[in-house]
Design a protein around this motif. Structure first.
Motif, PDB file in Angstrom:
ATOM      1  N   GLY A 167     -16.707   8.125  42.800  1.00 58.38           N
ATOM      2  CA  GLY A 167     -17.657   9.138  42.365  1.00 58.38           C
ATOM      3  C   GLY A 167     -18.679   9.495  43.418  1.00 58.38           C
ATOM      4  N   SER A 225      -8.672   9.714  39.853  1.00 61.70           N
ATOM      5  CA  SER A 225      -9.964  10.112  40.406  1.00 61.70           C
ATOM      6  C   SER A 225     -10.030  11.619  40.623  1.00 61.70           C
ATOM      7  CB  SER A 225     -10.206   9.396  41.733  1.00 61.70           C
ATOM      8  OG  SER A 225      -9.365   9.929  42.748  1.00 61.70           O
ATOM      9  N   PRO A 277     -24.695  11.775  44.235  1.00 67.66           N
ATOM     10  CA  PRO A 277     -24.426  10.689  43.295  1.00 67.66           C
ATOM     11  C   PRO A 277     -25.042  10.876  41.933  1.00 67.66           C
ATOM     12  CG  PRO A 277     -25.032   9.825  45.450  1.00 67.66           C
ATOM     13  CD  PRO A 277     -25.256  11.298  45.486  1.00 67.66           C
ATOM     14  N   ILE A 284     -22.866   4.841  37.258  1.00 63.70           N
ATOM     15  CA  ILE A 284     -22.660   4.161  38.529  1.00 63.70           C
ATOM     16  C   ILE A 284     -23.478   2.878  38.579  1.00 63.70           C
ATOM     17  CG2 ILE A 284     -23.116   4.319  41.007  1.00 63.70           C
ATOM     18  CD1 ILE A 284     -22.277   7.238  40.877  1.00 63.70           C
ATOM     19  N   HIS A 321     -14.033  12.346  37.506  1.00 65.26           N
ATOM     20  CA  HIS A 321     -14.909  11.172  37.534  1.00 65.26           C
ATOM     21  C   HIS A 321     -14.923  10.484  36.171  1.00 65.26           C
ATOM     22  CE1 HIS A 321     -16.157  12.233  41.495  1.00 65.26           C
ATOM     23  NE2 HIS A 321     -16.820  13.315  41.130  1.00 65.26           N
ATOM     24  N   ARG A 322     -14.953  11.293  35.117  1.00 68.44           N
ATOM     25  CA  ARG A 322     -15.000  10.697  33.777  1.00 68.44           C
ATOM     26  C   ARG A 322     -13.719   9.933  33.473  1.00 68.44           C
ATOM     27  NH1 ARG A 322     -16.696  14.343  28.730  1.00 68.44           N
ATOM     28  NH2 ARG A 322     -18.696  14.053  29.801  1.00 68.44           N
ATOM     29  N   VAL A 372     -21.433  13.464  38.588  1.00 66.93           N
ATOM     30  CA  VAL A 372     -21.375  12.013  38.678  1.00 66.93           C
ATOM     31  C   VAL A 372     -22.579  11.451  37.948  1.00 66.93           C
ATOM     32  CG1 VAL A 372     -21.213  10.047  40.229  1.00 66.93           C
ATOM     33  CG2 VAL A 372     -20.284  12.255  40.931  1.00 66.93           C
ATOM     34  N   ASP A 373     -22.328  10.625  36.954  1.00 68.09           N
ATOM     35  CA  ASP A 373     -23.384  10.045  36.140  1.00 68.09           C
ATOM     36  C   ASP A 373     -23.999   8.857  36.875  1.00 68.09           C
ATOM     37  OD1 ASP A 373     -24.924   8.726  34.275  1.00 68.09           O
ATOM     38  OD2 ASP A 373     -23.544   9.069  32.620  1.00 68.09           O
ATOM     39  N   ALA A 428     -17.092   3.888  40.777  1.00 71.39           N
ATOM     40  CA  ALA A 428     -18.382   4.357  41.274  1.00 71.39           C
ATOM     41  C   ALA A 428     -18.255   4.832  42.720  1.00 71.39           C
ATOM     42  CB  ALA A 428     -19.414   3.235  41.178  1.00 71.39           C
TER      43      ALA A 428
END
Length: 348
Positions: free
Chosen positions: A225, A187, A237, A247, A194-195, A242-243, A222
């Protein structure tokens, strides 16, 4: 106009919120970290200083290869020993080489080291305690999960962590606890991004068997993230780091898994609590309320205790907030029920 919207929202909430509570466990009946029928007698006995039921329970899980329950029970017994450890001391005295007593003791020692201001140094001092546990573990992945947690806090390099991960996989390729430990390492809070965390979690979920809690690993990614990074303020978020769509896809996968278990089943309780947390953070109020309904009476310390909160109070407050937000968004004369679908990120 803002006053009018607030007034309408208040009227909607007053009308719909009581009916939205139907199906939710009453506040006074919600249990925090309730033990299952196998663990409860061991904790009751430990409370009066008797380690024998705990010893029998862990020996049974070891003999049966019941690794998921074994991991949970080790963690819960170590948590109990954190504040009431006389029974564990007695266990170690009467059976100094018992692998289960040593495992619980090591879990407890790692927890205490994690809480030290000199965390990395304290954890490295535990190497002589942990190494024999992994060397003598046989098929048991739980000592390797503990070694993975230890390595993360001790600032072990990627090569060391990968060797531990390979050994964990050899014991149990789909062990949930080991996967969570690896995800934490990957993480953005620790040594990845995050990826990287999402890539790992999604691949593991794709490879997991139906009904396996590993299928909920993207929900855990998620959550990671959504957490603020060290030194940062509030997490963003849907920001570039963070995508938000990723999430939401993780939450969708979690909803599919949750639906496979009976309402109020204690086994997926932590996953359901985590999923409810993520859905609330994404403003998916209807689905979040439905998930709170599926948890039944089972609240879990994770994720509600993170940040030093009172976990039960935070669980109940978040559940109340979810109900109020959904009521506020329900048309005044519309049905007060959890409708399928998303209410959109942050409630828009």
């Amino acid at each position: 106009m803002s006053f009018l919207r607030a007034l309408v929202g208040a009227v909607r909430s007053a009308r719909h919120a009581p009916r939205l509570a139907v199906g939710l466990t009453p506040d006074d009946d919600v249990l925090l970290d309730a033990p299952d029928d196998r663990l409860a007698p061991a904790l009751v006995a430990a409370a009066v200083g008797d380690p024998e039921p705990a010893a029998k329970l862990l020996a049974t899980t070891r003999d049966a290869g019941d690794w998921e329950d074994r991991d949970r029970y080790v963690g819960r017994l170590a948590t109990f020993a954190y504040s009431r450890g006389e029974w564990l001391d007695r266990w170690n005295e009467v059976a100094p080489r018992d692998p289960d007593a040593l495992l619980v003791s090591a879990q407890l020692a790692v927890r205490r080291a994690w809480e030290s201001p000199a965390r990395a140094e304290r954890l490295r001092e535990l190497d002589p305690l942990l190494r024999p546990l992994t060397e003598e573990a046989g098929r048991d992945p739980v000592p390797w999960r503990l070694a993975l947690d230890h390595a993360r806090g001790a600032h072990a390099g990627h090569a060391v962590f990968e060797r531990l991960w390979e050994q964990a996989l050899l014991r149990s390729p789909h062990h949930y606890g080991c996967h969570v430990a690896a995800l934490k390492y990957l993480s953005a809070q620790w040594y990845g991004s995050h990826r990287a965390a999402f890539d790992f979690a999604e691949q593991a979920a794709d490879d997991a068997a139906p009904g396996s809690l590993v299928r909920a690993l993207p929900v855990r990614a998620a959550y990671e993230g959504l957490r603020p990074l060290p030194g940062a303020g509030r997490a963003a978020p849907a920001g570039p780091a963070v995508d938000g769509e990723r999430i939401d896809r993780a939450a969708d996968r979690g909803l599919v898994l949750s639906a496979e278990f009976a309402v109020g089943d204690p086994w997926p309780a932590e996953v359901r609590n985590l999923l409810a947390y993520v859905l609330v953070e994404r403003g998916r109020w209807a689905e979040a309320l439905a998930e709170f309904g599926r948890t039944g009476p089972y609240a879990t310390s994770f994720p509600w205790a993170v940040g030093g909160h009172d976990p039960l109070r935070r669980f109940l407050a978040t559940r109340d907030r979810t109900r109020a937000e959904l009521a506020r968004r329900t048309p005044l004369w519309g049905p007060a029920r959890a409708i399928p679908g998303r209410s959109g990120p942050r409630g828009h």
